[in-house]
Design an enzyme around this catalytic site. Structure first.
Site, PDB file in Angstrom:
ATOM      1  N   ARG A 128     -29.220  -6.907  11.113  1.00 28.21           N
ATOM      2  CA  ARG A 128     -29.223  -8.094  12.450  1.00 28.21           C
ATOM      3  C   ARG A 128     -30.676  -8.419  12.877  1.00 28.21           C
ATOM      4  NH1 ARG A 128     -24.883  -5.249  14.060  1.00 28.21           N
ATOM      5  NH2 ARG A 128     -22.684  -6.024  13.592  1.00 28.21           N
ATOM      6  N   LYS A 150     -37.774 -21.821  10.696  1.00 25.01           N
ATOM      7  CA  LYS A 150     -36.383 -22.332  10.115  1.00 25.01           C
ATOM      8  C   LYS A 150     -36.175 -21.584   8.591  1.00 25.01           C
ATOM      9  CE  LYS A 150     -35.201 -26.802   9.769  1.00 25.01           C
ATOM     10  NZ  LYS A 150     -35.299 -28.168  10.104  1.00 25.01           N
ATOM     11  N   GLU A 192     -47.466 -33.264   2.805  1.00 30.65           N
ATOM     12  CA  GLU A 192     -47.021 -32.699   4.258  1.00 30.65           C
ATOM     13  C   GLU A 192     -48.085 -32.790   5.260  1.00 30.65           C
ATOM     14  OE1 GLU A 192     -43.904 -32.132   4.870  1.00 30.65           O
ATOM     15  OE2 GLU A 192     -42.785 -31.587   2.966  1.00 30.65           O
ATOM     16  N   LYS A 233     -47.742 -28.595  13.800  1.00 28.01           N
ATOM     17  CA  LYS A 233     -46.425 -28.077  13.619  1.00 28.01           C
ATOM     18  C   LYS A 233     -45.950 -26.992  14.830  1.00 28.01           C
ATOM     19  CE  LYS A 233     -42.506 -26.555  10.883  1.00 28.01           C
ATOM     20  NZ  LYS A 233     -41.811 -26.465   9.674  1.00 28.01           N
ATOM     21  N   GLU A 243     -34.415 -27.287  17.177  1.00 27.85           N
ATOM     22  CA  GLU A 243     -34.107 -28.669  16.609  1.00 27.85           C
ATOM     23  C   GLU A 243     -33.015 -29.403  17.382  1.00 27.85           C
ATOM     24  OE1 GLU A 243     -33.314 -28.703  12.389  1.00 27.85           O
ATOM     25  OE2 GLU A 243     -34.743 -30.685  12.302  1.00 27.85           O
ATOM     26  N   ARG A 247     -38.238 -32.296  17.328  1.00 27.42           N
ATOM     27  CA  ARG A 247     -38.543 -31.639  16.193  1.00 27.42           C
ATOM     28  C   ARG A 247     -38.156 -32.578  15.038  1.00 27.42           C
ATOM     29  NH1 ARG A 247     -38.065 -25.117  14.536  1.00 27.42           N
ATOM     30  NH2 ARG A 247     -38.942 -25.326  12.468  1.00 27.42           N
ATOM     31  N   ASN A 251     -39.338 -34.886  10.310  1.00 25.72           N
ATOM     32  CA  ASN A 251     -38.491 -35.365   8.956  1.00 25.72           C
ATOM     33  C   ASN A 251     -39.001 -36.781   8.758  1.00 25.72           C
ATOM     34  OD1 ASN A 251     -37.039 -33.065   8.672  1.00 25.72           O
ATOM     35  ND2 ASN A 251     -35.706 -33.829  10.463  1.00 25.72           N
ATOM     36  N   HIS A 254     -38.806 -37.650   5.164  1.00 19.36           N
ATOM     37  CA  HIS A 254     -37.614 -36.982   4.397  1.00 19.36           C
ATOM     38  C   HIS A 254     -36.231 -37.515   4.220  1.00 19.36           C
ATOM     39  CE1 HIS A 254     -40.883 -33.977   5.055  1.00 19.36           C
ATOM     40  NE2 HIS A 254     -40.137 -33.126   4.743  1.00 19.36           N
ATOM     41  N   HIS A 258     -35.389 -37.262   0.751  1.00 15.69           N
ATOM     42  CA  HIS A 258     -34.066 -36.209   0.465  1.00 15.69           C
ATOM     43  C   HIS A 258     -33.188 -36.978  -0.551  1.00 15.69           C
ATOM     44  CE1 HIS A 258     -34.659 -33.143   3.902  1.00 15.69           C
ATOM     45  NE2 HIS A 258     -35.486 -32.469   2.768  1.00 15.69           N
ATOM     46  N   HIS A 273     -40.400 -31.638  -4.044  1.00 15.82           N
ATOM     47  CA  HIS A 273     -40.149 -32.187  -2.493  1.00 15.82           C
ATOM     48  C   HIS A 273     -41.187 -32.971  -2.054  1.00 15.82           C
ATOM     49  CE1 HIS A 273     -38.751 -31.674   1.592  1.00 15.82           C
ATOM     50  NE2 HIS A 273     -39.947 -31.399   1.693  1.00 15.82           N
TER      51      HIS A 273
HETATM   52  N1  LIG Z   1     -38.296 -23.860   6.494  1.00 17.20           N
HETATM   53  C1  LIG Z   1     -39.038 -24.900   6.576  1.00 17.20           C
HETATM   54  O1  LIG Z   1     -39.237 -25.414   7.838  1.00 17.20           O
HETATM   55  C2  LIG Z   1     -39.344 -25.530   5.468  1.00 17.20           C
HETATM   56  C3  LIG Z   1     -40.223 -26.762   5.544  1.00 17.20           C
HETATM   57  C4  LIG Z   1     -40.643 -27.443   4.530  1.00 17.20           C
HETATM   58  C5  LIG Z   1     -39.908 -27.066   3.173  1.00 17.20           C
HETATM   59  N2  LIG Z   1     -39.257 -26.062   3.203  1.00 17.20           N
HETATM   60  C6  LIG Z   1     -38.694 -25.499   1.912  1.00 17.20           C
HETATM   61  O2  LIG Z   1     -39.816 -25.008   0.966  1.00 17.20           O
HETATM   62  C7  LIG Z   1     -39.323 -25.271  -0.389  1.00 17.20           C
HETATM   63  C8  LIG Z   1     -40.329 -26.035  -0.953  1.00 17.20           C
HETATM   64  O3  LIG Z   1     -41.727 -25.063  -0.987  1.00 17.20           O
HETATM   65  P1  LIG Z   1     -42.654 -25.020  -2.191  1.00 17.20           P
HETATM   66  O4  LIG Z   1     -43.231 -26.222  -2.395  1.00 17.20           O
HETATM   67  O5  LIG Z   1     -43.971 -24.180  -1.704  1.00 17.20           O
HETATM   68  O6  LIG Z   1     -41.720 -24.297  -3.401  1.00 17.20           O
HETATM   69  P2  LIG Z   1     -41.832 -23.056  -4.388  1.00 17.20           P
HETATM   70  O7  LIG Z   1     -41.772 -21.939  -3.351  1.00 17.20           O
HETATM   71  O8  LIG Z   1     -40.748 -23.149  -5.382  1.00 17.20           O
HETATM   72  O9  LIG Z   1     -43.393 -23.037  -4.766  1.00 17.20           O
HETATM   73  C9  LIG Z   1     -43.614 -24.114  -5.692  1.00 17.20           C
HETATM   74  C10 LIG Z   1     -44.122 -23.534  -7.105  1.00 17.20           C
HETATM   75  O10 LIG Z   1     -45.370 -23.125  -6.765  1.00 17.20           O
HETATM   76  C11 LIG Z   1     -45.455 -21.628  -7.192  1.00 17.20           C
HETATM   77  N3  LIG Z   1     -46.521 -20.885  -6.462  1.00 17.20           N
HETATM   78  C12 LIG Z   1     -46.200 -20.583  -5.080  1.00 17.20           C
HETATM   79  N4  LIG Z   1     -47.619 -20.221  -4.652  1.00 17.20           N
HETATM   80  C13 LIG Z   1     -48.265 -20.120  -5.871  1.00 17.20           C
HETATM   81  C14 LIG Z   1     -49.731 -19.896  -6.190  1.00 17.20           C
HETATM   82  N5  LIG Z   1     -50.512 -19.266  -5.145  1.00 17.20           N
HETATM   83  N6  LIG Z   1     -50.510 -19.782  -7.627  1.00 17.20           N
HETATM   84  C15 LIG Z   1     -49.213 -20.428  -8.523  1.00 17.20           C
HETATM   85  N7  LIG Z   1     -48.326 -20.709  -8.377  1.00 17.20           N
HETATM   86  C16 LIG Z   1     -47.622 -20.544  -7.092  1.00 17.20           C
HETATM   87  C17 LIG Z   1     -44.248 -21.032  -7.149  1.00 17.20           C
HETATM   88  O11 LIG Z   1     -43.753 -20.211  -8.054  1.00 17.20           O
HETATM   89  C18 LIG Z   1     -43.163 -22.291  -7.402  1.00 17.20           C
HETATM   90  O12 LIG Z   1     -43.025 -22.450  -9.034  1.00 17.20           O
HETATM   91  C19 LIG Z   1     -38.241 -25.992  -0.413  1.00 17.20           C
HETATM   92  O13 LIG Z   1     -37.100 -25.092  -0.552  1.00 17.20           O
HETATM   93  C20 LIG Z   1     -38.154 -26.624   1.018  1.00 17.20           C
HETATM   94  O14 LIG Z   1     -36.733 -26.764   1.469  1.00 17.20           O
HETATM   95  C21 LIG Z   1     -38.807 -25.192   4.320  1.00 17.20           C
HETATM   96 ZN   LIG Z   2     -40.949 -31.231   3.883  1.00 15.28          ZN
END
Ligand SMILES: NC(=O)c1ccc[n+]([C@@H]2O[C@H](COP(=O)([O-])OP(=O)(O)OC[C@H]3O[C@@H](n4cnc5c(N)ncnc54)[C@H](O)[C@@H]3O)[C@@H](O)[C@H]2O)c1
Ligand SMILES: [Zn+2]
Ligand SMILES: NC(=O)c1ccc[n+]([C@@H]2O[C@H](COP(=O)([O-])OP(=O)(O)OC[C@H]3O[C@@H](n4cnc5c(N)ncnc54)[C@H](O)[C@@H]3O)[C@@H](O)[C@H]2O)c1
Ligand SMILES: [Zn+2]
Lengths: 375, 375
Positions: A128, A150, A192, A233, A243, A247, A251, A254, A258, A273
Site C-alpha cells: 500500500r 500520475k 511536450e 508542470k 485533476e 490540470r 492535455n 492530446h 490520442h 506519443h
Molecule cells: N504520468 C504522466 O503524467 C505521463 C505524462 C506523459 C506521458 N506519460 C506516459 O509516458 C509514456 C511515454 O514516455 P516515453 O516517450 O519516455 O516512452 P518510453 O518509456 O517507451 O521510452 C521511449 C523509448 O526510449 C527508450 N529510452 C528511454 N530512455 C533512453 C535513453 N536514455 N537512451 C536510450 N533509449 C532510451 C526506451 O527504451 C523506449 O524504447 C507513455 O506511456 C505515456 O502515457 C505519462
Molecule cells: Zn503527453
C-alpha cells in the site's frame, strides 16, 4: 561529485507530498548520494527499468547506489508501451515483494515514461505504498511524466485508465543520459517542452524558437529548458493535484493526439506519443483559428517551429492508412477527458493563451477534421 | 422507509475524506435513496459482489437503486479468499470500465471483507479513483474491513500485501442482511467485535459478556454492538489513517492468527480469519500473562467468553495436521507487521489494556508456542 553545484532544483510544493526535481549532468552516478543525504538513512531499492535503458545505464546507477550503501535489485521489463499492462504490473509488484522491500525502502523508476508510469503504480500498491524515486531517462519523462504523480497502465478500454496518484519523493533528471536517446524520441519529448510555452508561457515559446538547437546539442540550454518545463508542470500540478480542473490544460494537443495514436494502433513505428502531440497542438491552434478564437498566424508559427525541429505537423505525414475523419471523431468521443455528452477541448486565444473549452460542438470538430483529413 | 429513523450514524472524521457509517435495518432497500440524497445527484454504479451474496440480496439492492435513479451494472465474482488476486482485480477493474463509469460514478462493494477489499482496490485504481460505497454484508465486514480504507489483494508473498488506502464515501451496514450469514461466519465476525473491547474498552467487553446473545439473535444489541465496534475502529483510523503507528493495535490476536491461517493454507473449511483471531487473542493474553504483563485470570476470562459464543480458543481445536511450533514461528517472522529483525506484537496488561510491544524476544514466543502446541 564536481557536478554537484551545477544541478538545478525545481521544488514541487504539495504539502506533505512535496519533493524536489534535480536537473543536471552526472546525476545517475550521484543518485545514491542524493537519495541517502535527503533521506538521512540508507535503505534497500528495487530498480525498475526496461532492457534498453538497463543495458546502457544500469551498471553506473547500481555502482553509485552501492557506494552510498543502498543494496539494489534490478527488475527489468521489455521496452515499449505494451509493458504498461496488468500482467507486467503483477510481475513488477511481485518482484518488489520478492526483494523483501519494506515500506521505508524505495522503488526507483529508471527509464522513460512507460517505466515511470508502471513502476510508480507498482510502488503505490506494493505494501500500500513504498518509497518512490523517479530517474527519468527520456526527455518526455524528464519534462512530463516523472512530475506530478500520475501513474498507470493501459487496458482494452483505453490508455492510462487504471492507476493511482502517487508522488515520488525525489526526481533526478540527468541531462547526460539523454545523449543515448534516439533523435526521434528526443524530438517527441521536445513536443511536450514546447507545449508548456503554448499553454501559458509565450516568452518561453519565443525563447525555444531561438534556442532549440542548444537543447538538442546538449548545451546549457538543455538544463534550462527542462527546468522551465518542470516548473511549468509543477505549477499546474500544485494548483490541481488530482485533476479536477486546471490540470486538463496539460492535455493541449492530446485529444487530437490520442485519437491519432489510437488510429495507428499505438504502433510506434508509425507514430510515437510526442509526434501525436505535435500534430495535435498544430490542429488545436488551427481549430482555434477556425473558430475565430485565435489568429491563423499563431497556428502557422507553431507549425513552423515544430517542423523546424523535425516533428510531424500534419495528419498526412503519418505513414500508412488512417481511418476516415468520422472514425477519428469516435476515438475523440471515447477519450477519457470527455464528460458524458459534451466535448471538452483545450483551445487557445493565441501562443501561450490556452484555455479549457467546454461544450465544443462535435459537428464543428468533425467538419474541421474532414478538411484536414479528406477521405 | 419507515426504518429511516432507526439507523445509527457513526461519523469517520478524516478531513476531506470524511464519511458516515449508517447502521440499521432495511438499509439495502434504502441504499439508492441514501446515496442520492447525500450526493445531491444521481449517477451510475457498478455493484461488485460474490455469487452467494448476489444470489441472496442483489435484486433488492438493484431495485432500490433503480427507484432512486441509479442505473447499476452487477460485477459478480466467485466467493472466497481466492478472489483477492491480481486476475480477479483485472476482471473487476475492466468490468467497471466496460460499464462506462466516469470518475463521479460509484463502485459499490456488496459482500463480505473479500468483496470490500477487492472492490475498494478496483475503485481506487479505475480512472485513478472512482466514487466508492461499502455495503458490507458479513459481520466481519460491517465491524472491521468496510471501515478505514484499507483495500487489497493477496500474492504468493503474503496476504493483503498489495493494495491502496482508499476511503469509501459512505458505508451502509444493514443489520438484517446478517440473518442469512452462516452461524460460523457470524461467530468469526464476532471475534473482531470482542477485539475492540480487548484493545481499549473494558466496559464494552463486560457488556458483551452480558449481552452477546442479543447480538446473535438480531435484537437491538446487534445495532448497538456494531455501532460501538465501528466507532472504536474509526477512533483508531482517525489517529493513524496510514498505519504508521497506533493502527497496529487493531492487529491484536492477528500475528498468531495469521500464522495459523498460513499453517492451514487458508483452507476455510479448517479455519476462517475470525477463528484464527479468536485463538490468537487468547494466545496474546496467555503470552502476556506468561511475560508477567497481565494476570492469568484475564486470559481465562477472554477464553471463557469466546468459548461461550462458540469460537475456537486453542490451537488444538483446529482440524487436521499443523506444522510444528518452529514453523509457526517462521510464519510469524514473515508477517508484514514485522520490521526488519525485531518482532512487534500487540500484548496486553489486562482486558482493554492492549499496547504495541516492540522488540519481543523471538525465543520467548517460540517457547510459549511449544507449550501451546507440542509437536
Ligand atoms: N504520468 C504522466 O503524467 C505521463 C505524462 C506523459 C506521458 N506519460 C506516459 O509516458 C509514456 C511515454 O514516455 P516515453 O516517450 O519516455 O516512452 P518510453 O518509456 O517507451 O521510452 C521511449 C523509448 O526510449 C527508450 N529510452 C528511454 N530512455 C533512453 C535513453 N536514455 N537512451 C536510450 N533509449 C532510451 C526506451 O527504451 C523506449 O524504447 C507513455 O506511456 C505515456 O502515457 C505519462
Ligand atoms: Zn503527453
Ligand atoms: N480492509 C480491512 O481493513 C480488513 C480488515 C479485516 C479483514 N479484512 C479482509 O476481509 C476478508 C474476510 O472478510 P469476510 O469474513 O467477510 O469474508 P468473505 O467476504 O469471504 O465472506 C465470508 C463468507 O460469507 C458469505 N457472505 C457474506 N455475506 C453474507 C450474507 N449476508 N449472507 C450469506 N452469506 C454471506 C460470503 O459469500 C463468504 O462465503 C479477508 O480477506 C480479510 O483479509 C480486511
Ligand atoms: Zn481481522
Amino acid at each position: 561529485m564536481t557536478d554537484q553545484a551545477t544541478s538545478t532544483i525545481v521544488p514541487v510544493k504539495l504539502g506533505d507530498r512535496s519533493y524536489d526535481i534535480l536537473i543536471g549532468g552526472g546525476l545517475i552516478e550521484r543518485a545514491g548520494q542524493e537519495i541517502v543525504s535527503r533521506a538521512g538513512k540508507t535503505m534497500r531499492a528495487a530498480i525498475v527499468s526496461d532492457e534498453t535503458v538497463a543495458g546502457l545505464h544500469l551498471e553506473r546507477l547500481q555502482a553509485g547506489l552501492t557506494a552510498a550503501g543502498i543494496e539494489s535489485t534490478p527488475v527489468v521489463v521489455a521496452p515499449g508501451e505494451q509493458s504498461k499492462c496488468f500482467a507486467t504490473l503483477e510481475t513488477v509488484t511481485n518482484a518488489i515483494l520478492a526483494a523483501r522491500l519494506e515500506r521505508g525502502d524505495i522503488v526507483i523508476a529508471f527509464g522513460g515514461g512507460v517505466i515511470g508510469d508502471l513502476a510508480g503504480f507498482a510502488a503505490g500498491i506494493a505494501r500500500r505504498g513504498m518509497g518512490f524515486v523517479q530517474i527519468p531517462t527520456s526527455l518526455l519523462a524528464q519534462v512530463d511524466s516523472s512530475v506530478g504523480g500520475k501513474t498507470g497502465i493501459n487496458t482494452a478500454h483505453g490508455k492510462n485508465l487504471v492507476g493511482v496518484f502517487y508522488q515520488p519523493q525525489l526526481v533526478l533528471a540527468d541531462t547526460d543520459v539523454l545523449n543515448t536517446l534516439s533523435l526521434r524520441e528526443f524530438r517527441a519529448g521536445y513536443a511536450e517542452v514546447a507545449k508548456y510555452g503554448l499553454i501559458d508561457r509565450p516568452d518561453f515559446f519565443a525563447w525555444l524558437e531561438a534556442n532549440w538547437r542548444g537543447i538538442f546539442d546538449g548545451g546549457p540550454e538543455r538544463t534550462q529548458a527542462i527546468a522551465i518545463a518542470c516548473q511549468s508542470k509543477a505549477d499546474v500540478v500544485e494548483r490541481d493535484e488530482f485533476e479536477m480542473g486546471d490540470r486538463a490544460l496539460l492535455n493541449l494537443g492530446h485529444t487530437f493526439g490520442h485519437a491519432l495514436e489510437t488510429a495507428t494502433k499505438y504502433d510506434s513505428s508509425r507514430l510515437v506519443h510526442g509526434e501525436g502531440v505535435s500534430i495535435g497542438m498544430v490542429l488545436a491552434h488551427q481549430f482555434s483559428a477556425k473558430m475565430n478564437l485565435a489568429s491563423p498566424d499563431d497556428a502557422l508559427r507553431v507549425e513552423k517551429h515544430l517542423r523546424d525541429v523535425g516533428l510531424p505537423v500534419s495528419i498526412n505525414e503519418i505513414q500508412g492508412q488512417l481511418p476516415p475523419a468520422e472514425k477519428l471523431m469516435e476515438y475523440i468521443a471515447q477519450d477519457k477527458k470527455v464528460t458524458r455528452g459534451t466535448l471538452t477541448f483545450i483551445l487557445t486565444r493565441g501562443i501561450g493563451q490556452s484555455f479549457i473549452a467546454k461544450d465544443v460542438p462535435p459537428s464543428a470538430v468533425l467538419s474541421f477534421l474532414k478538411e484536414k483529413h479528406p477521405a
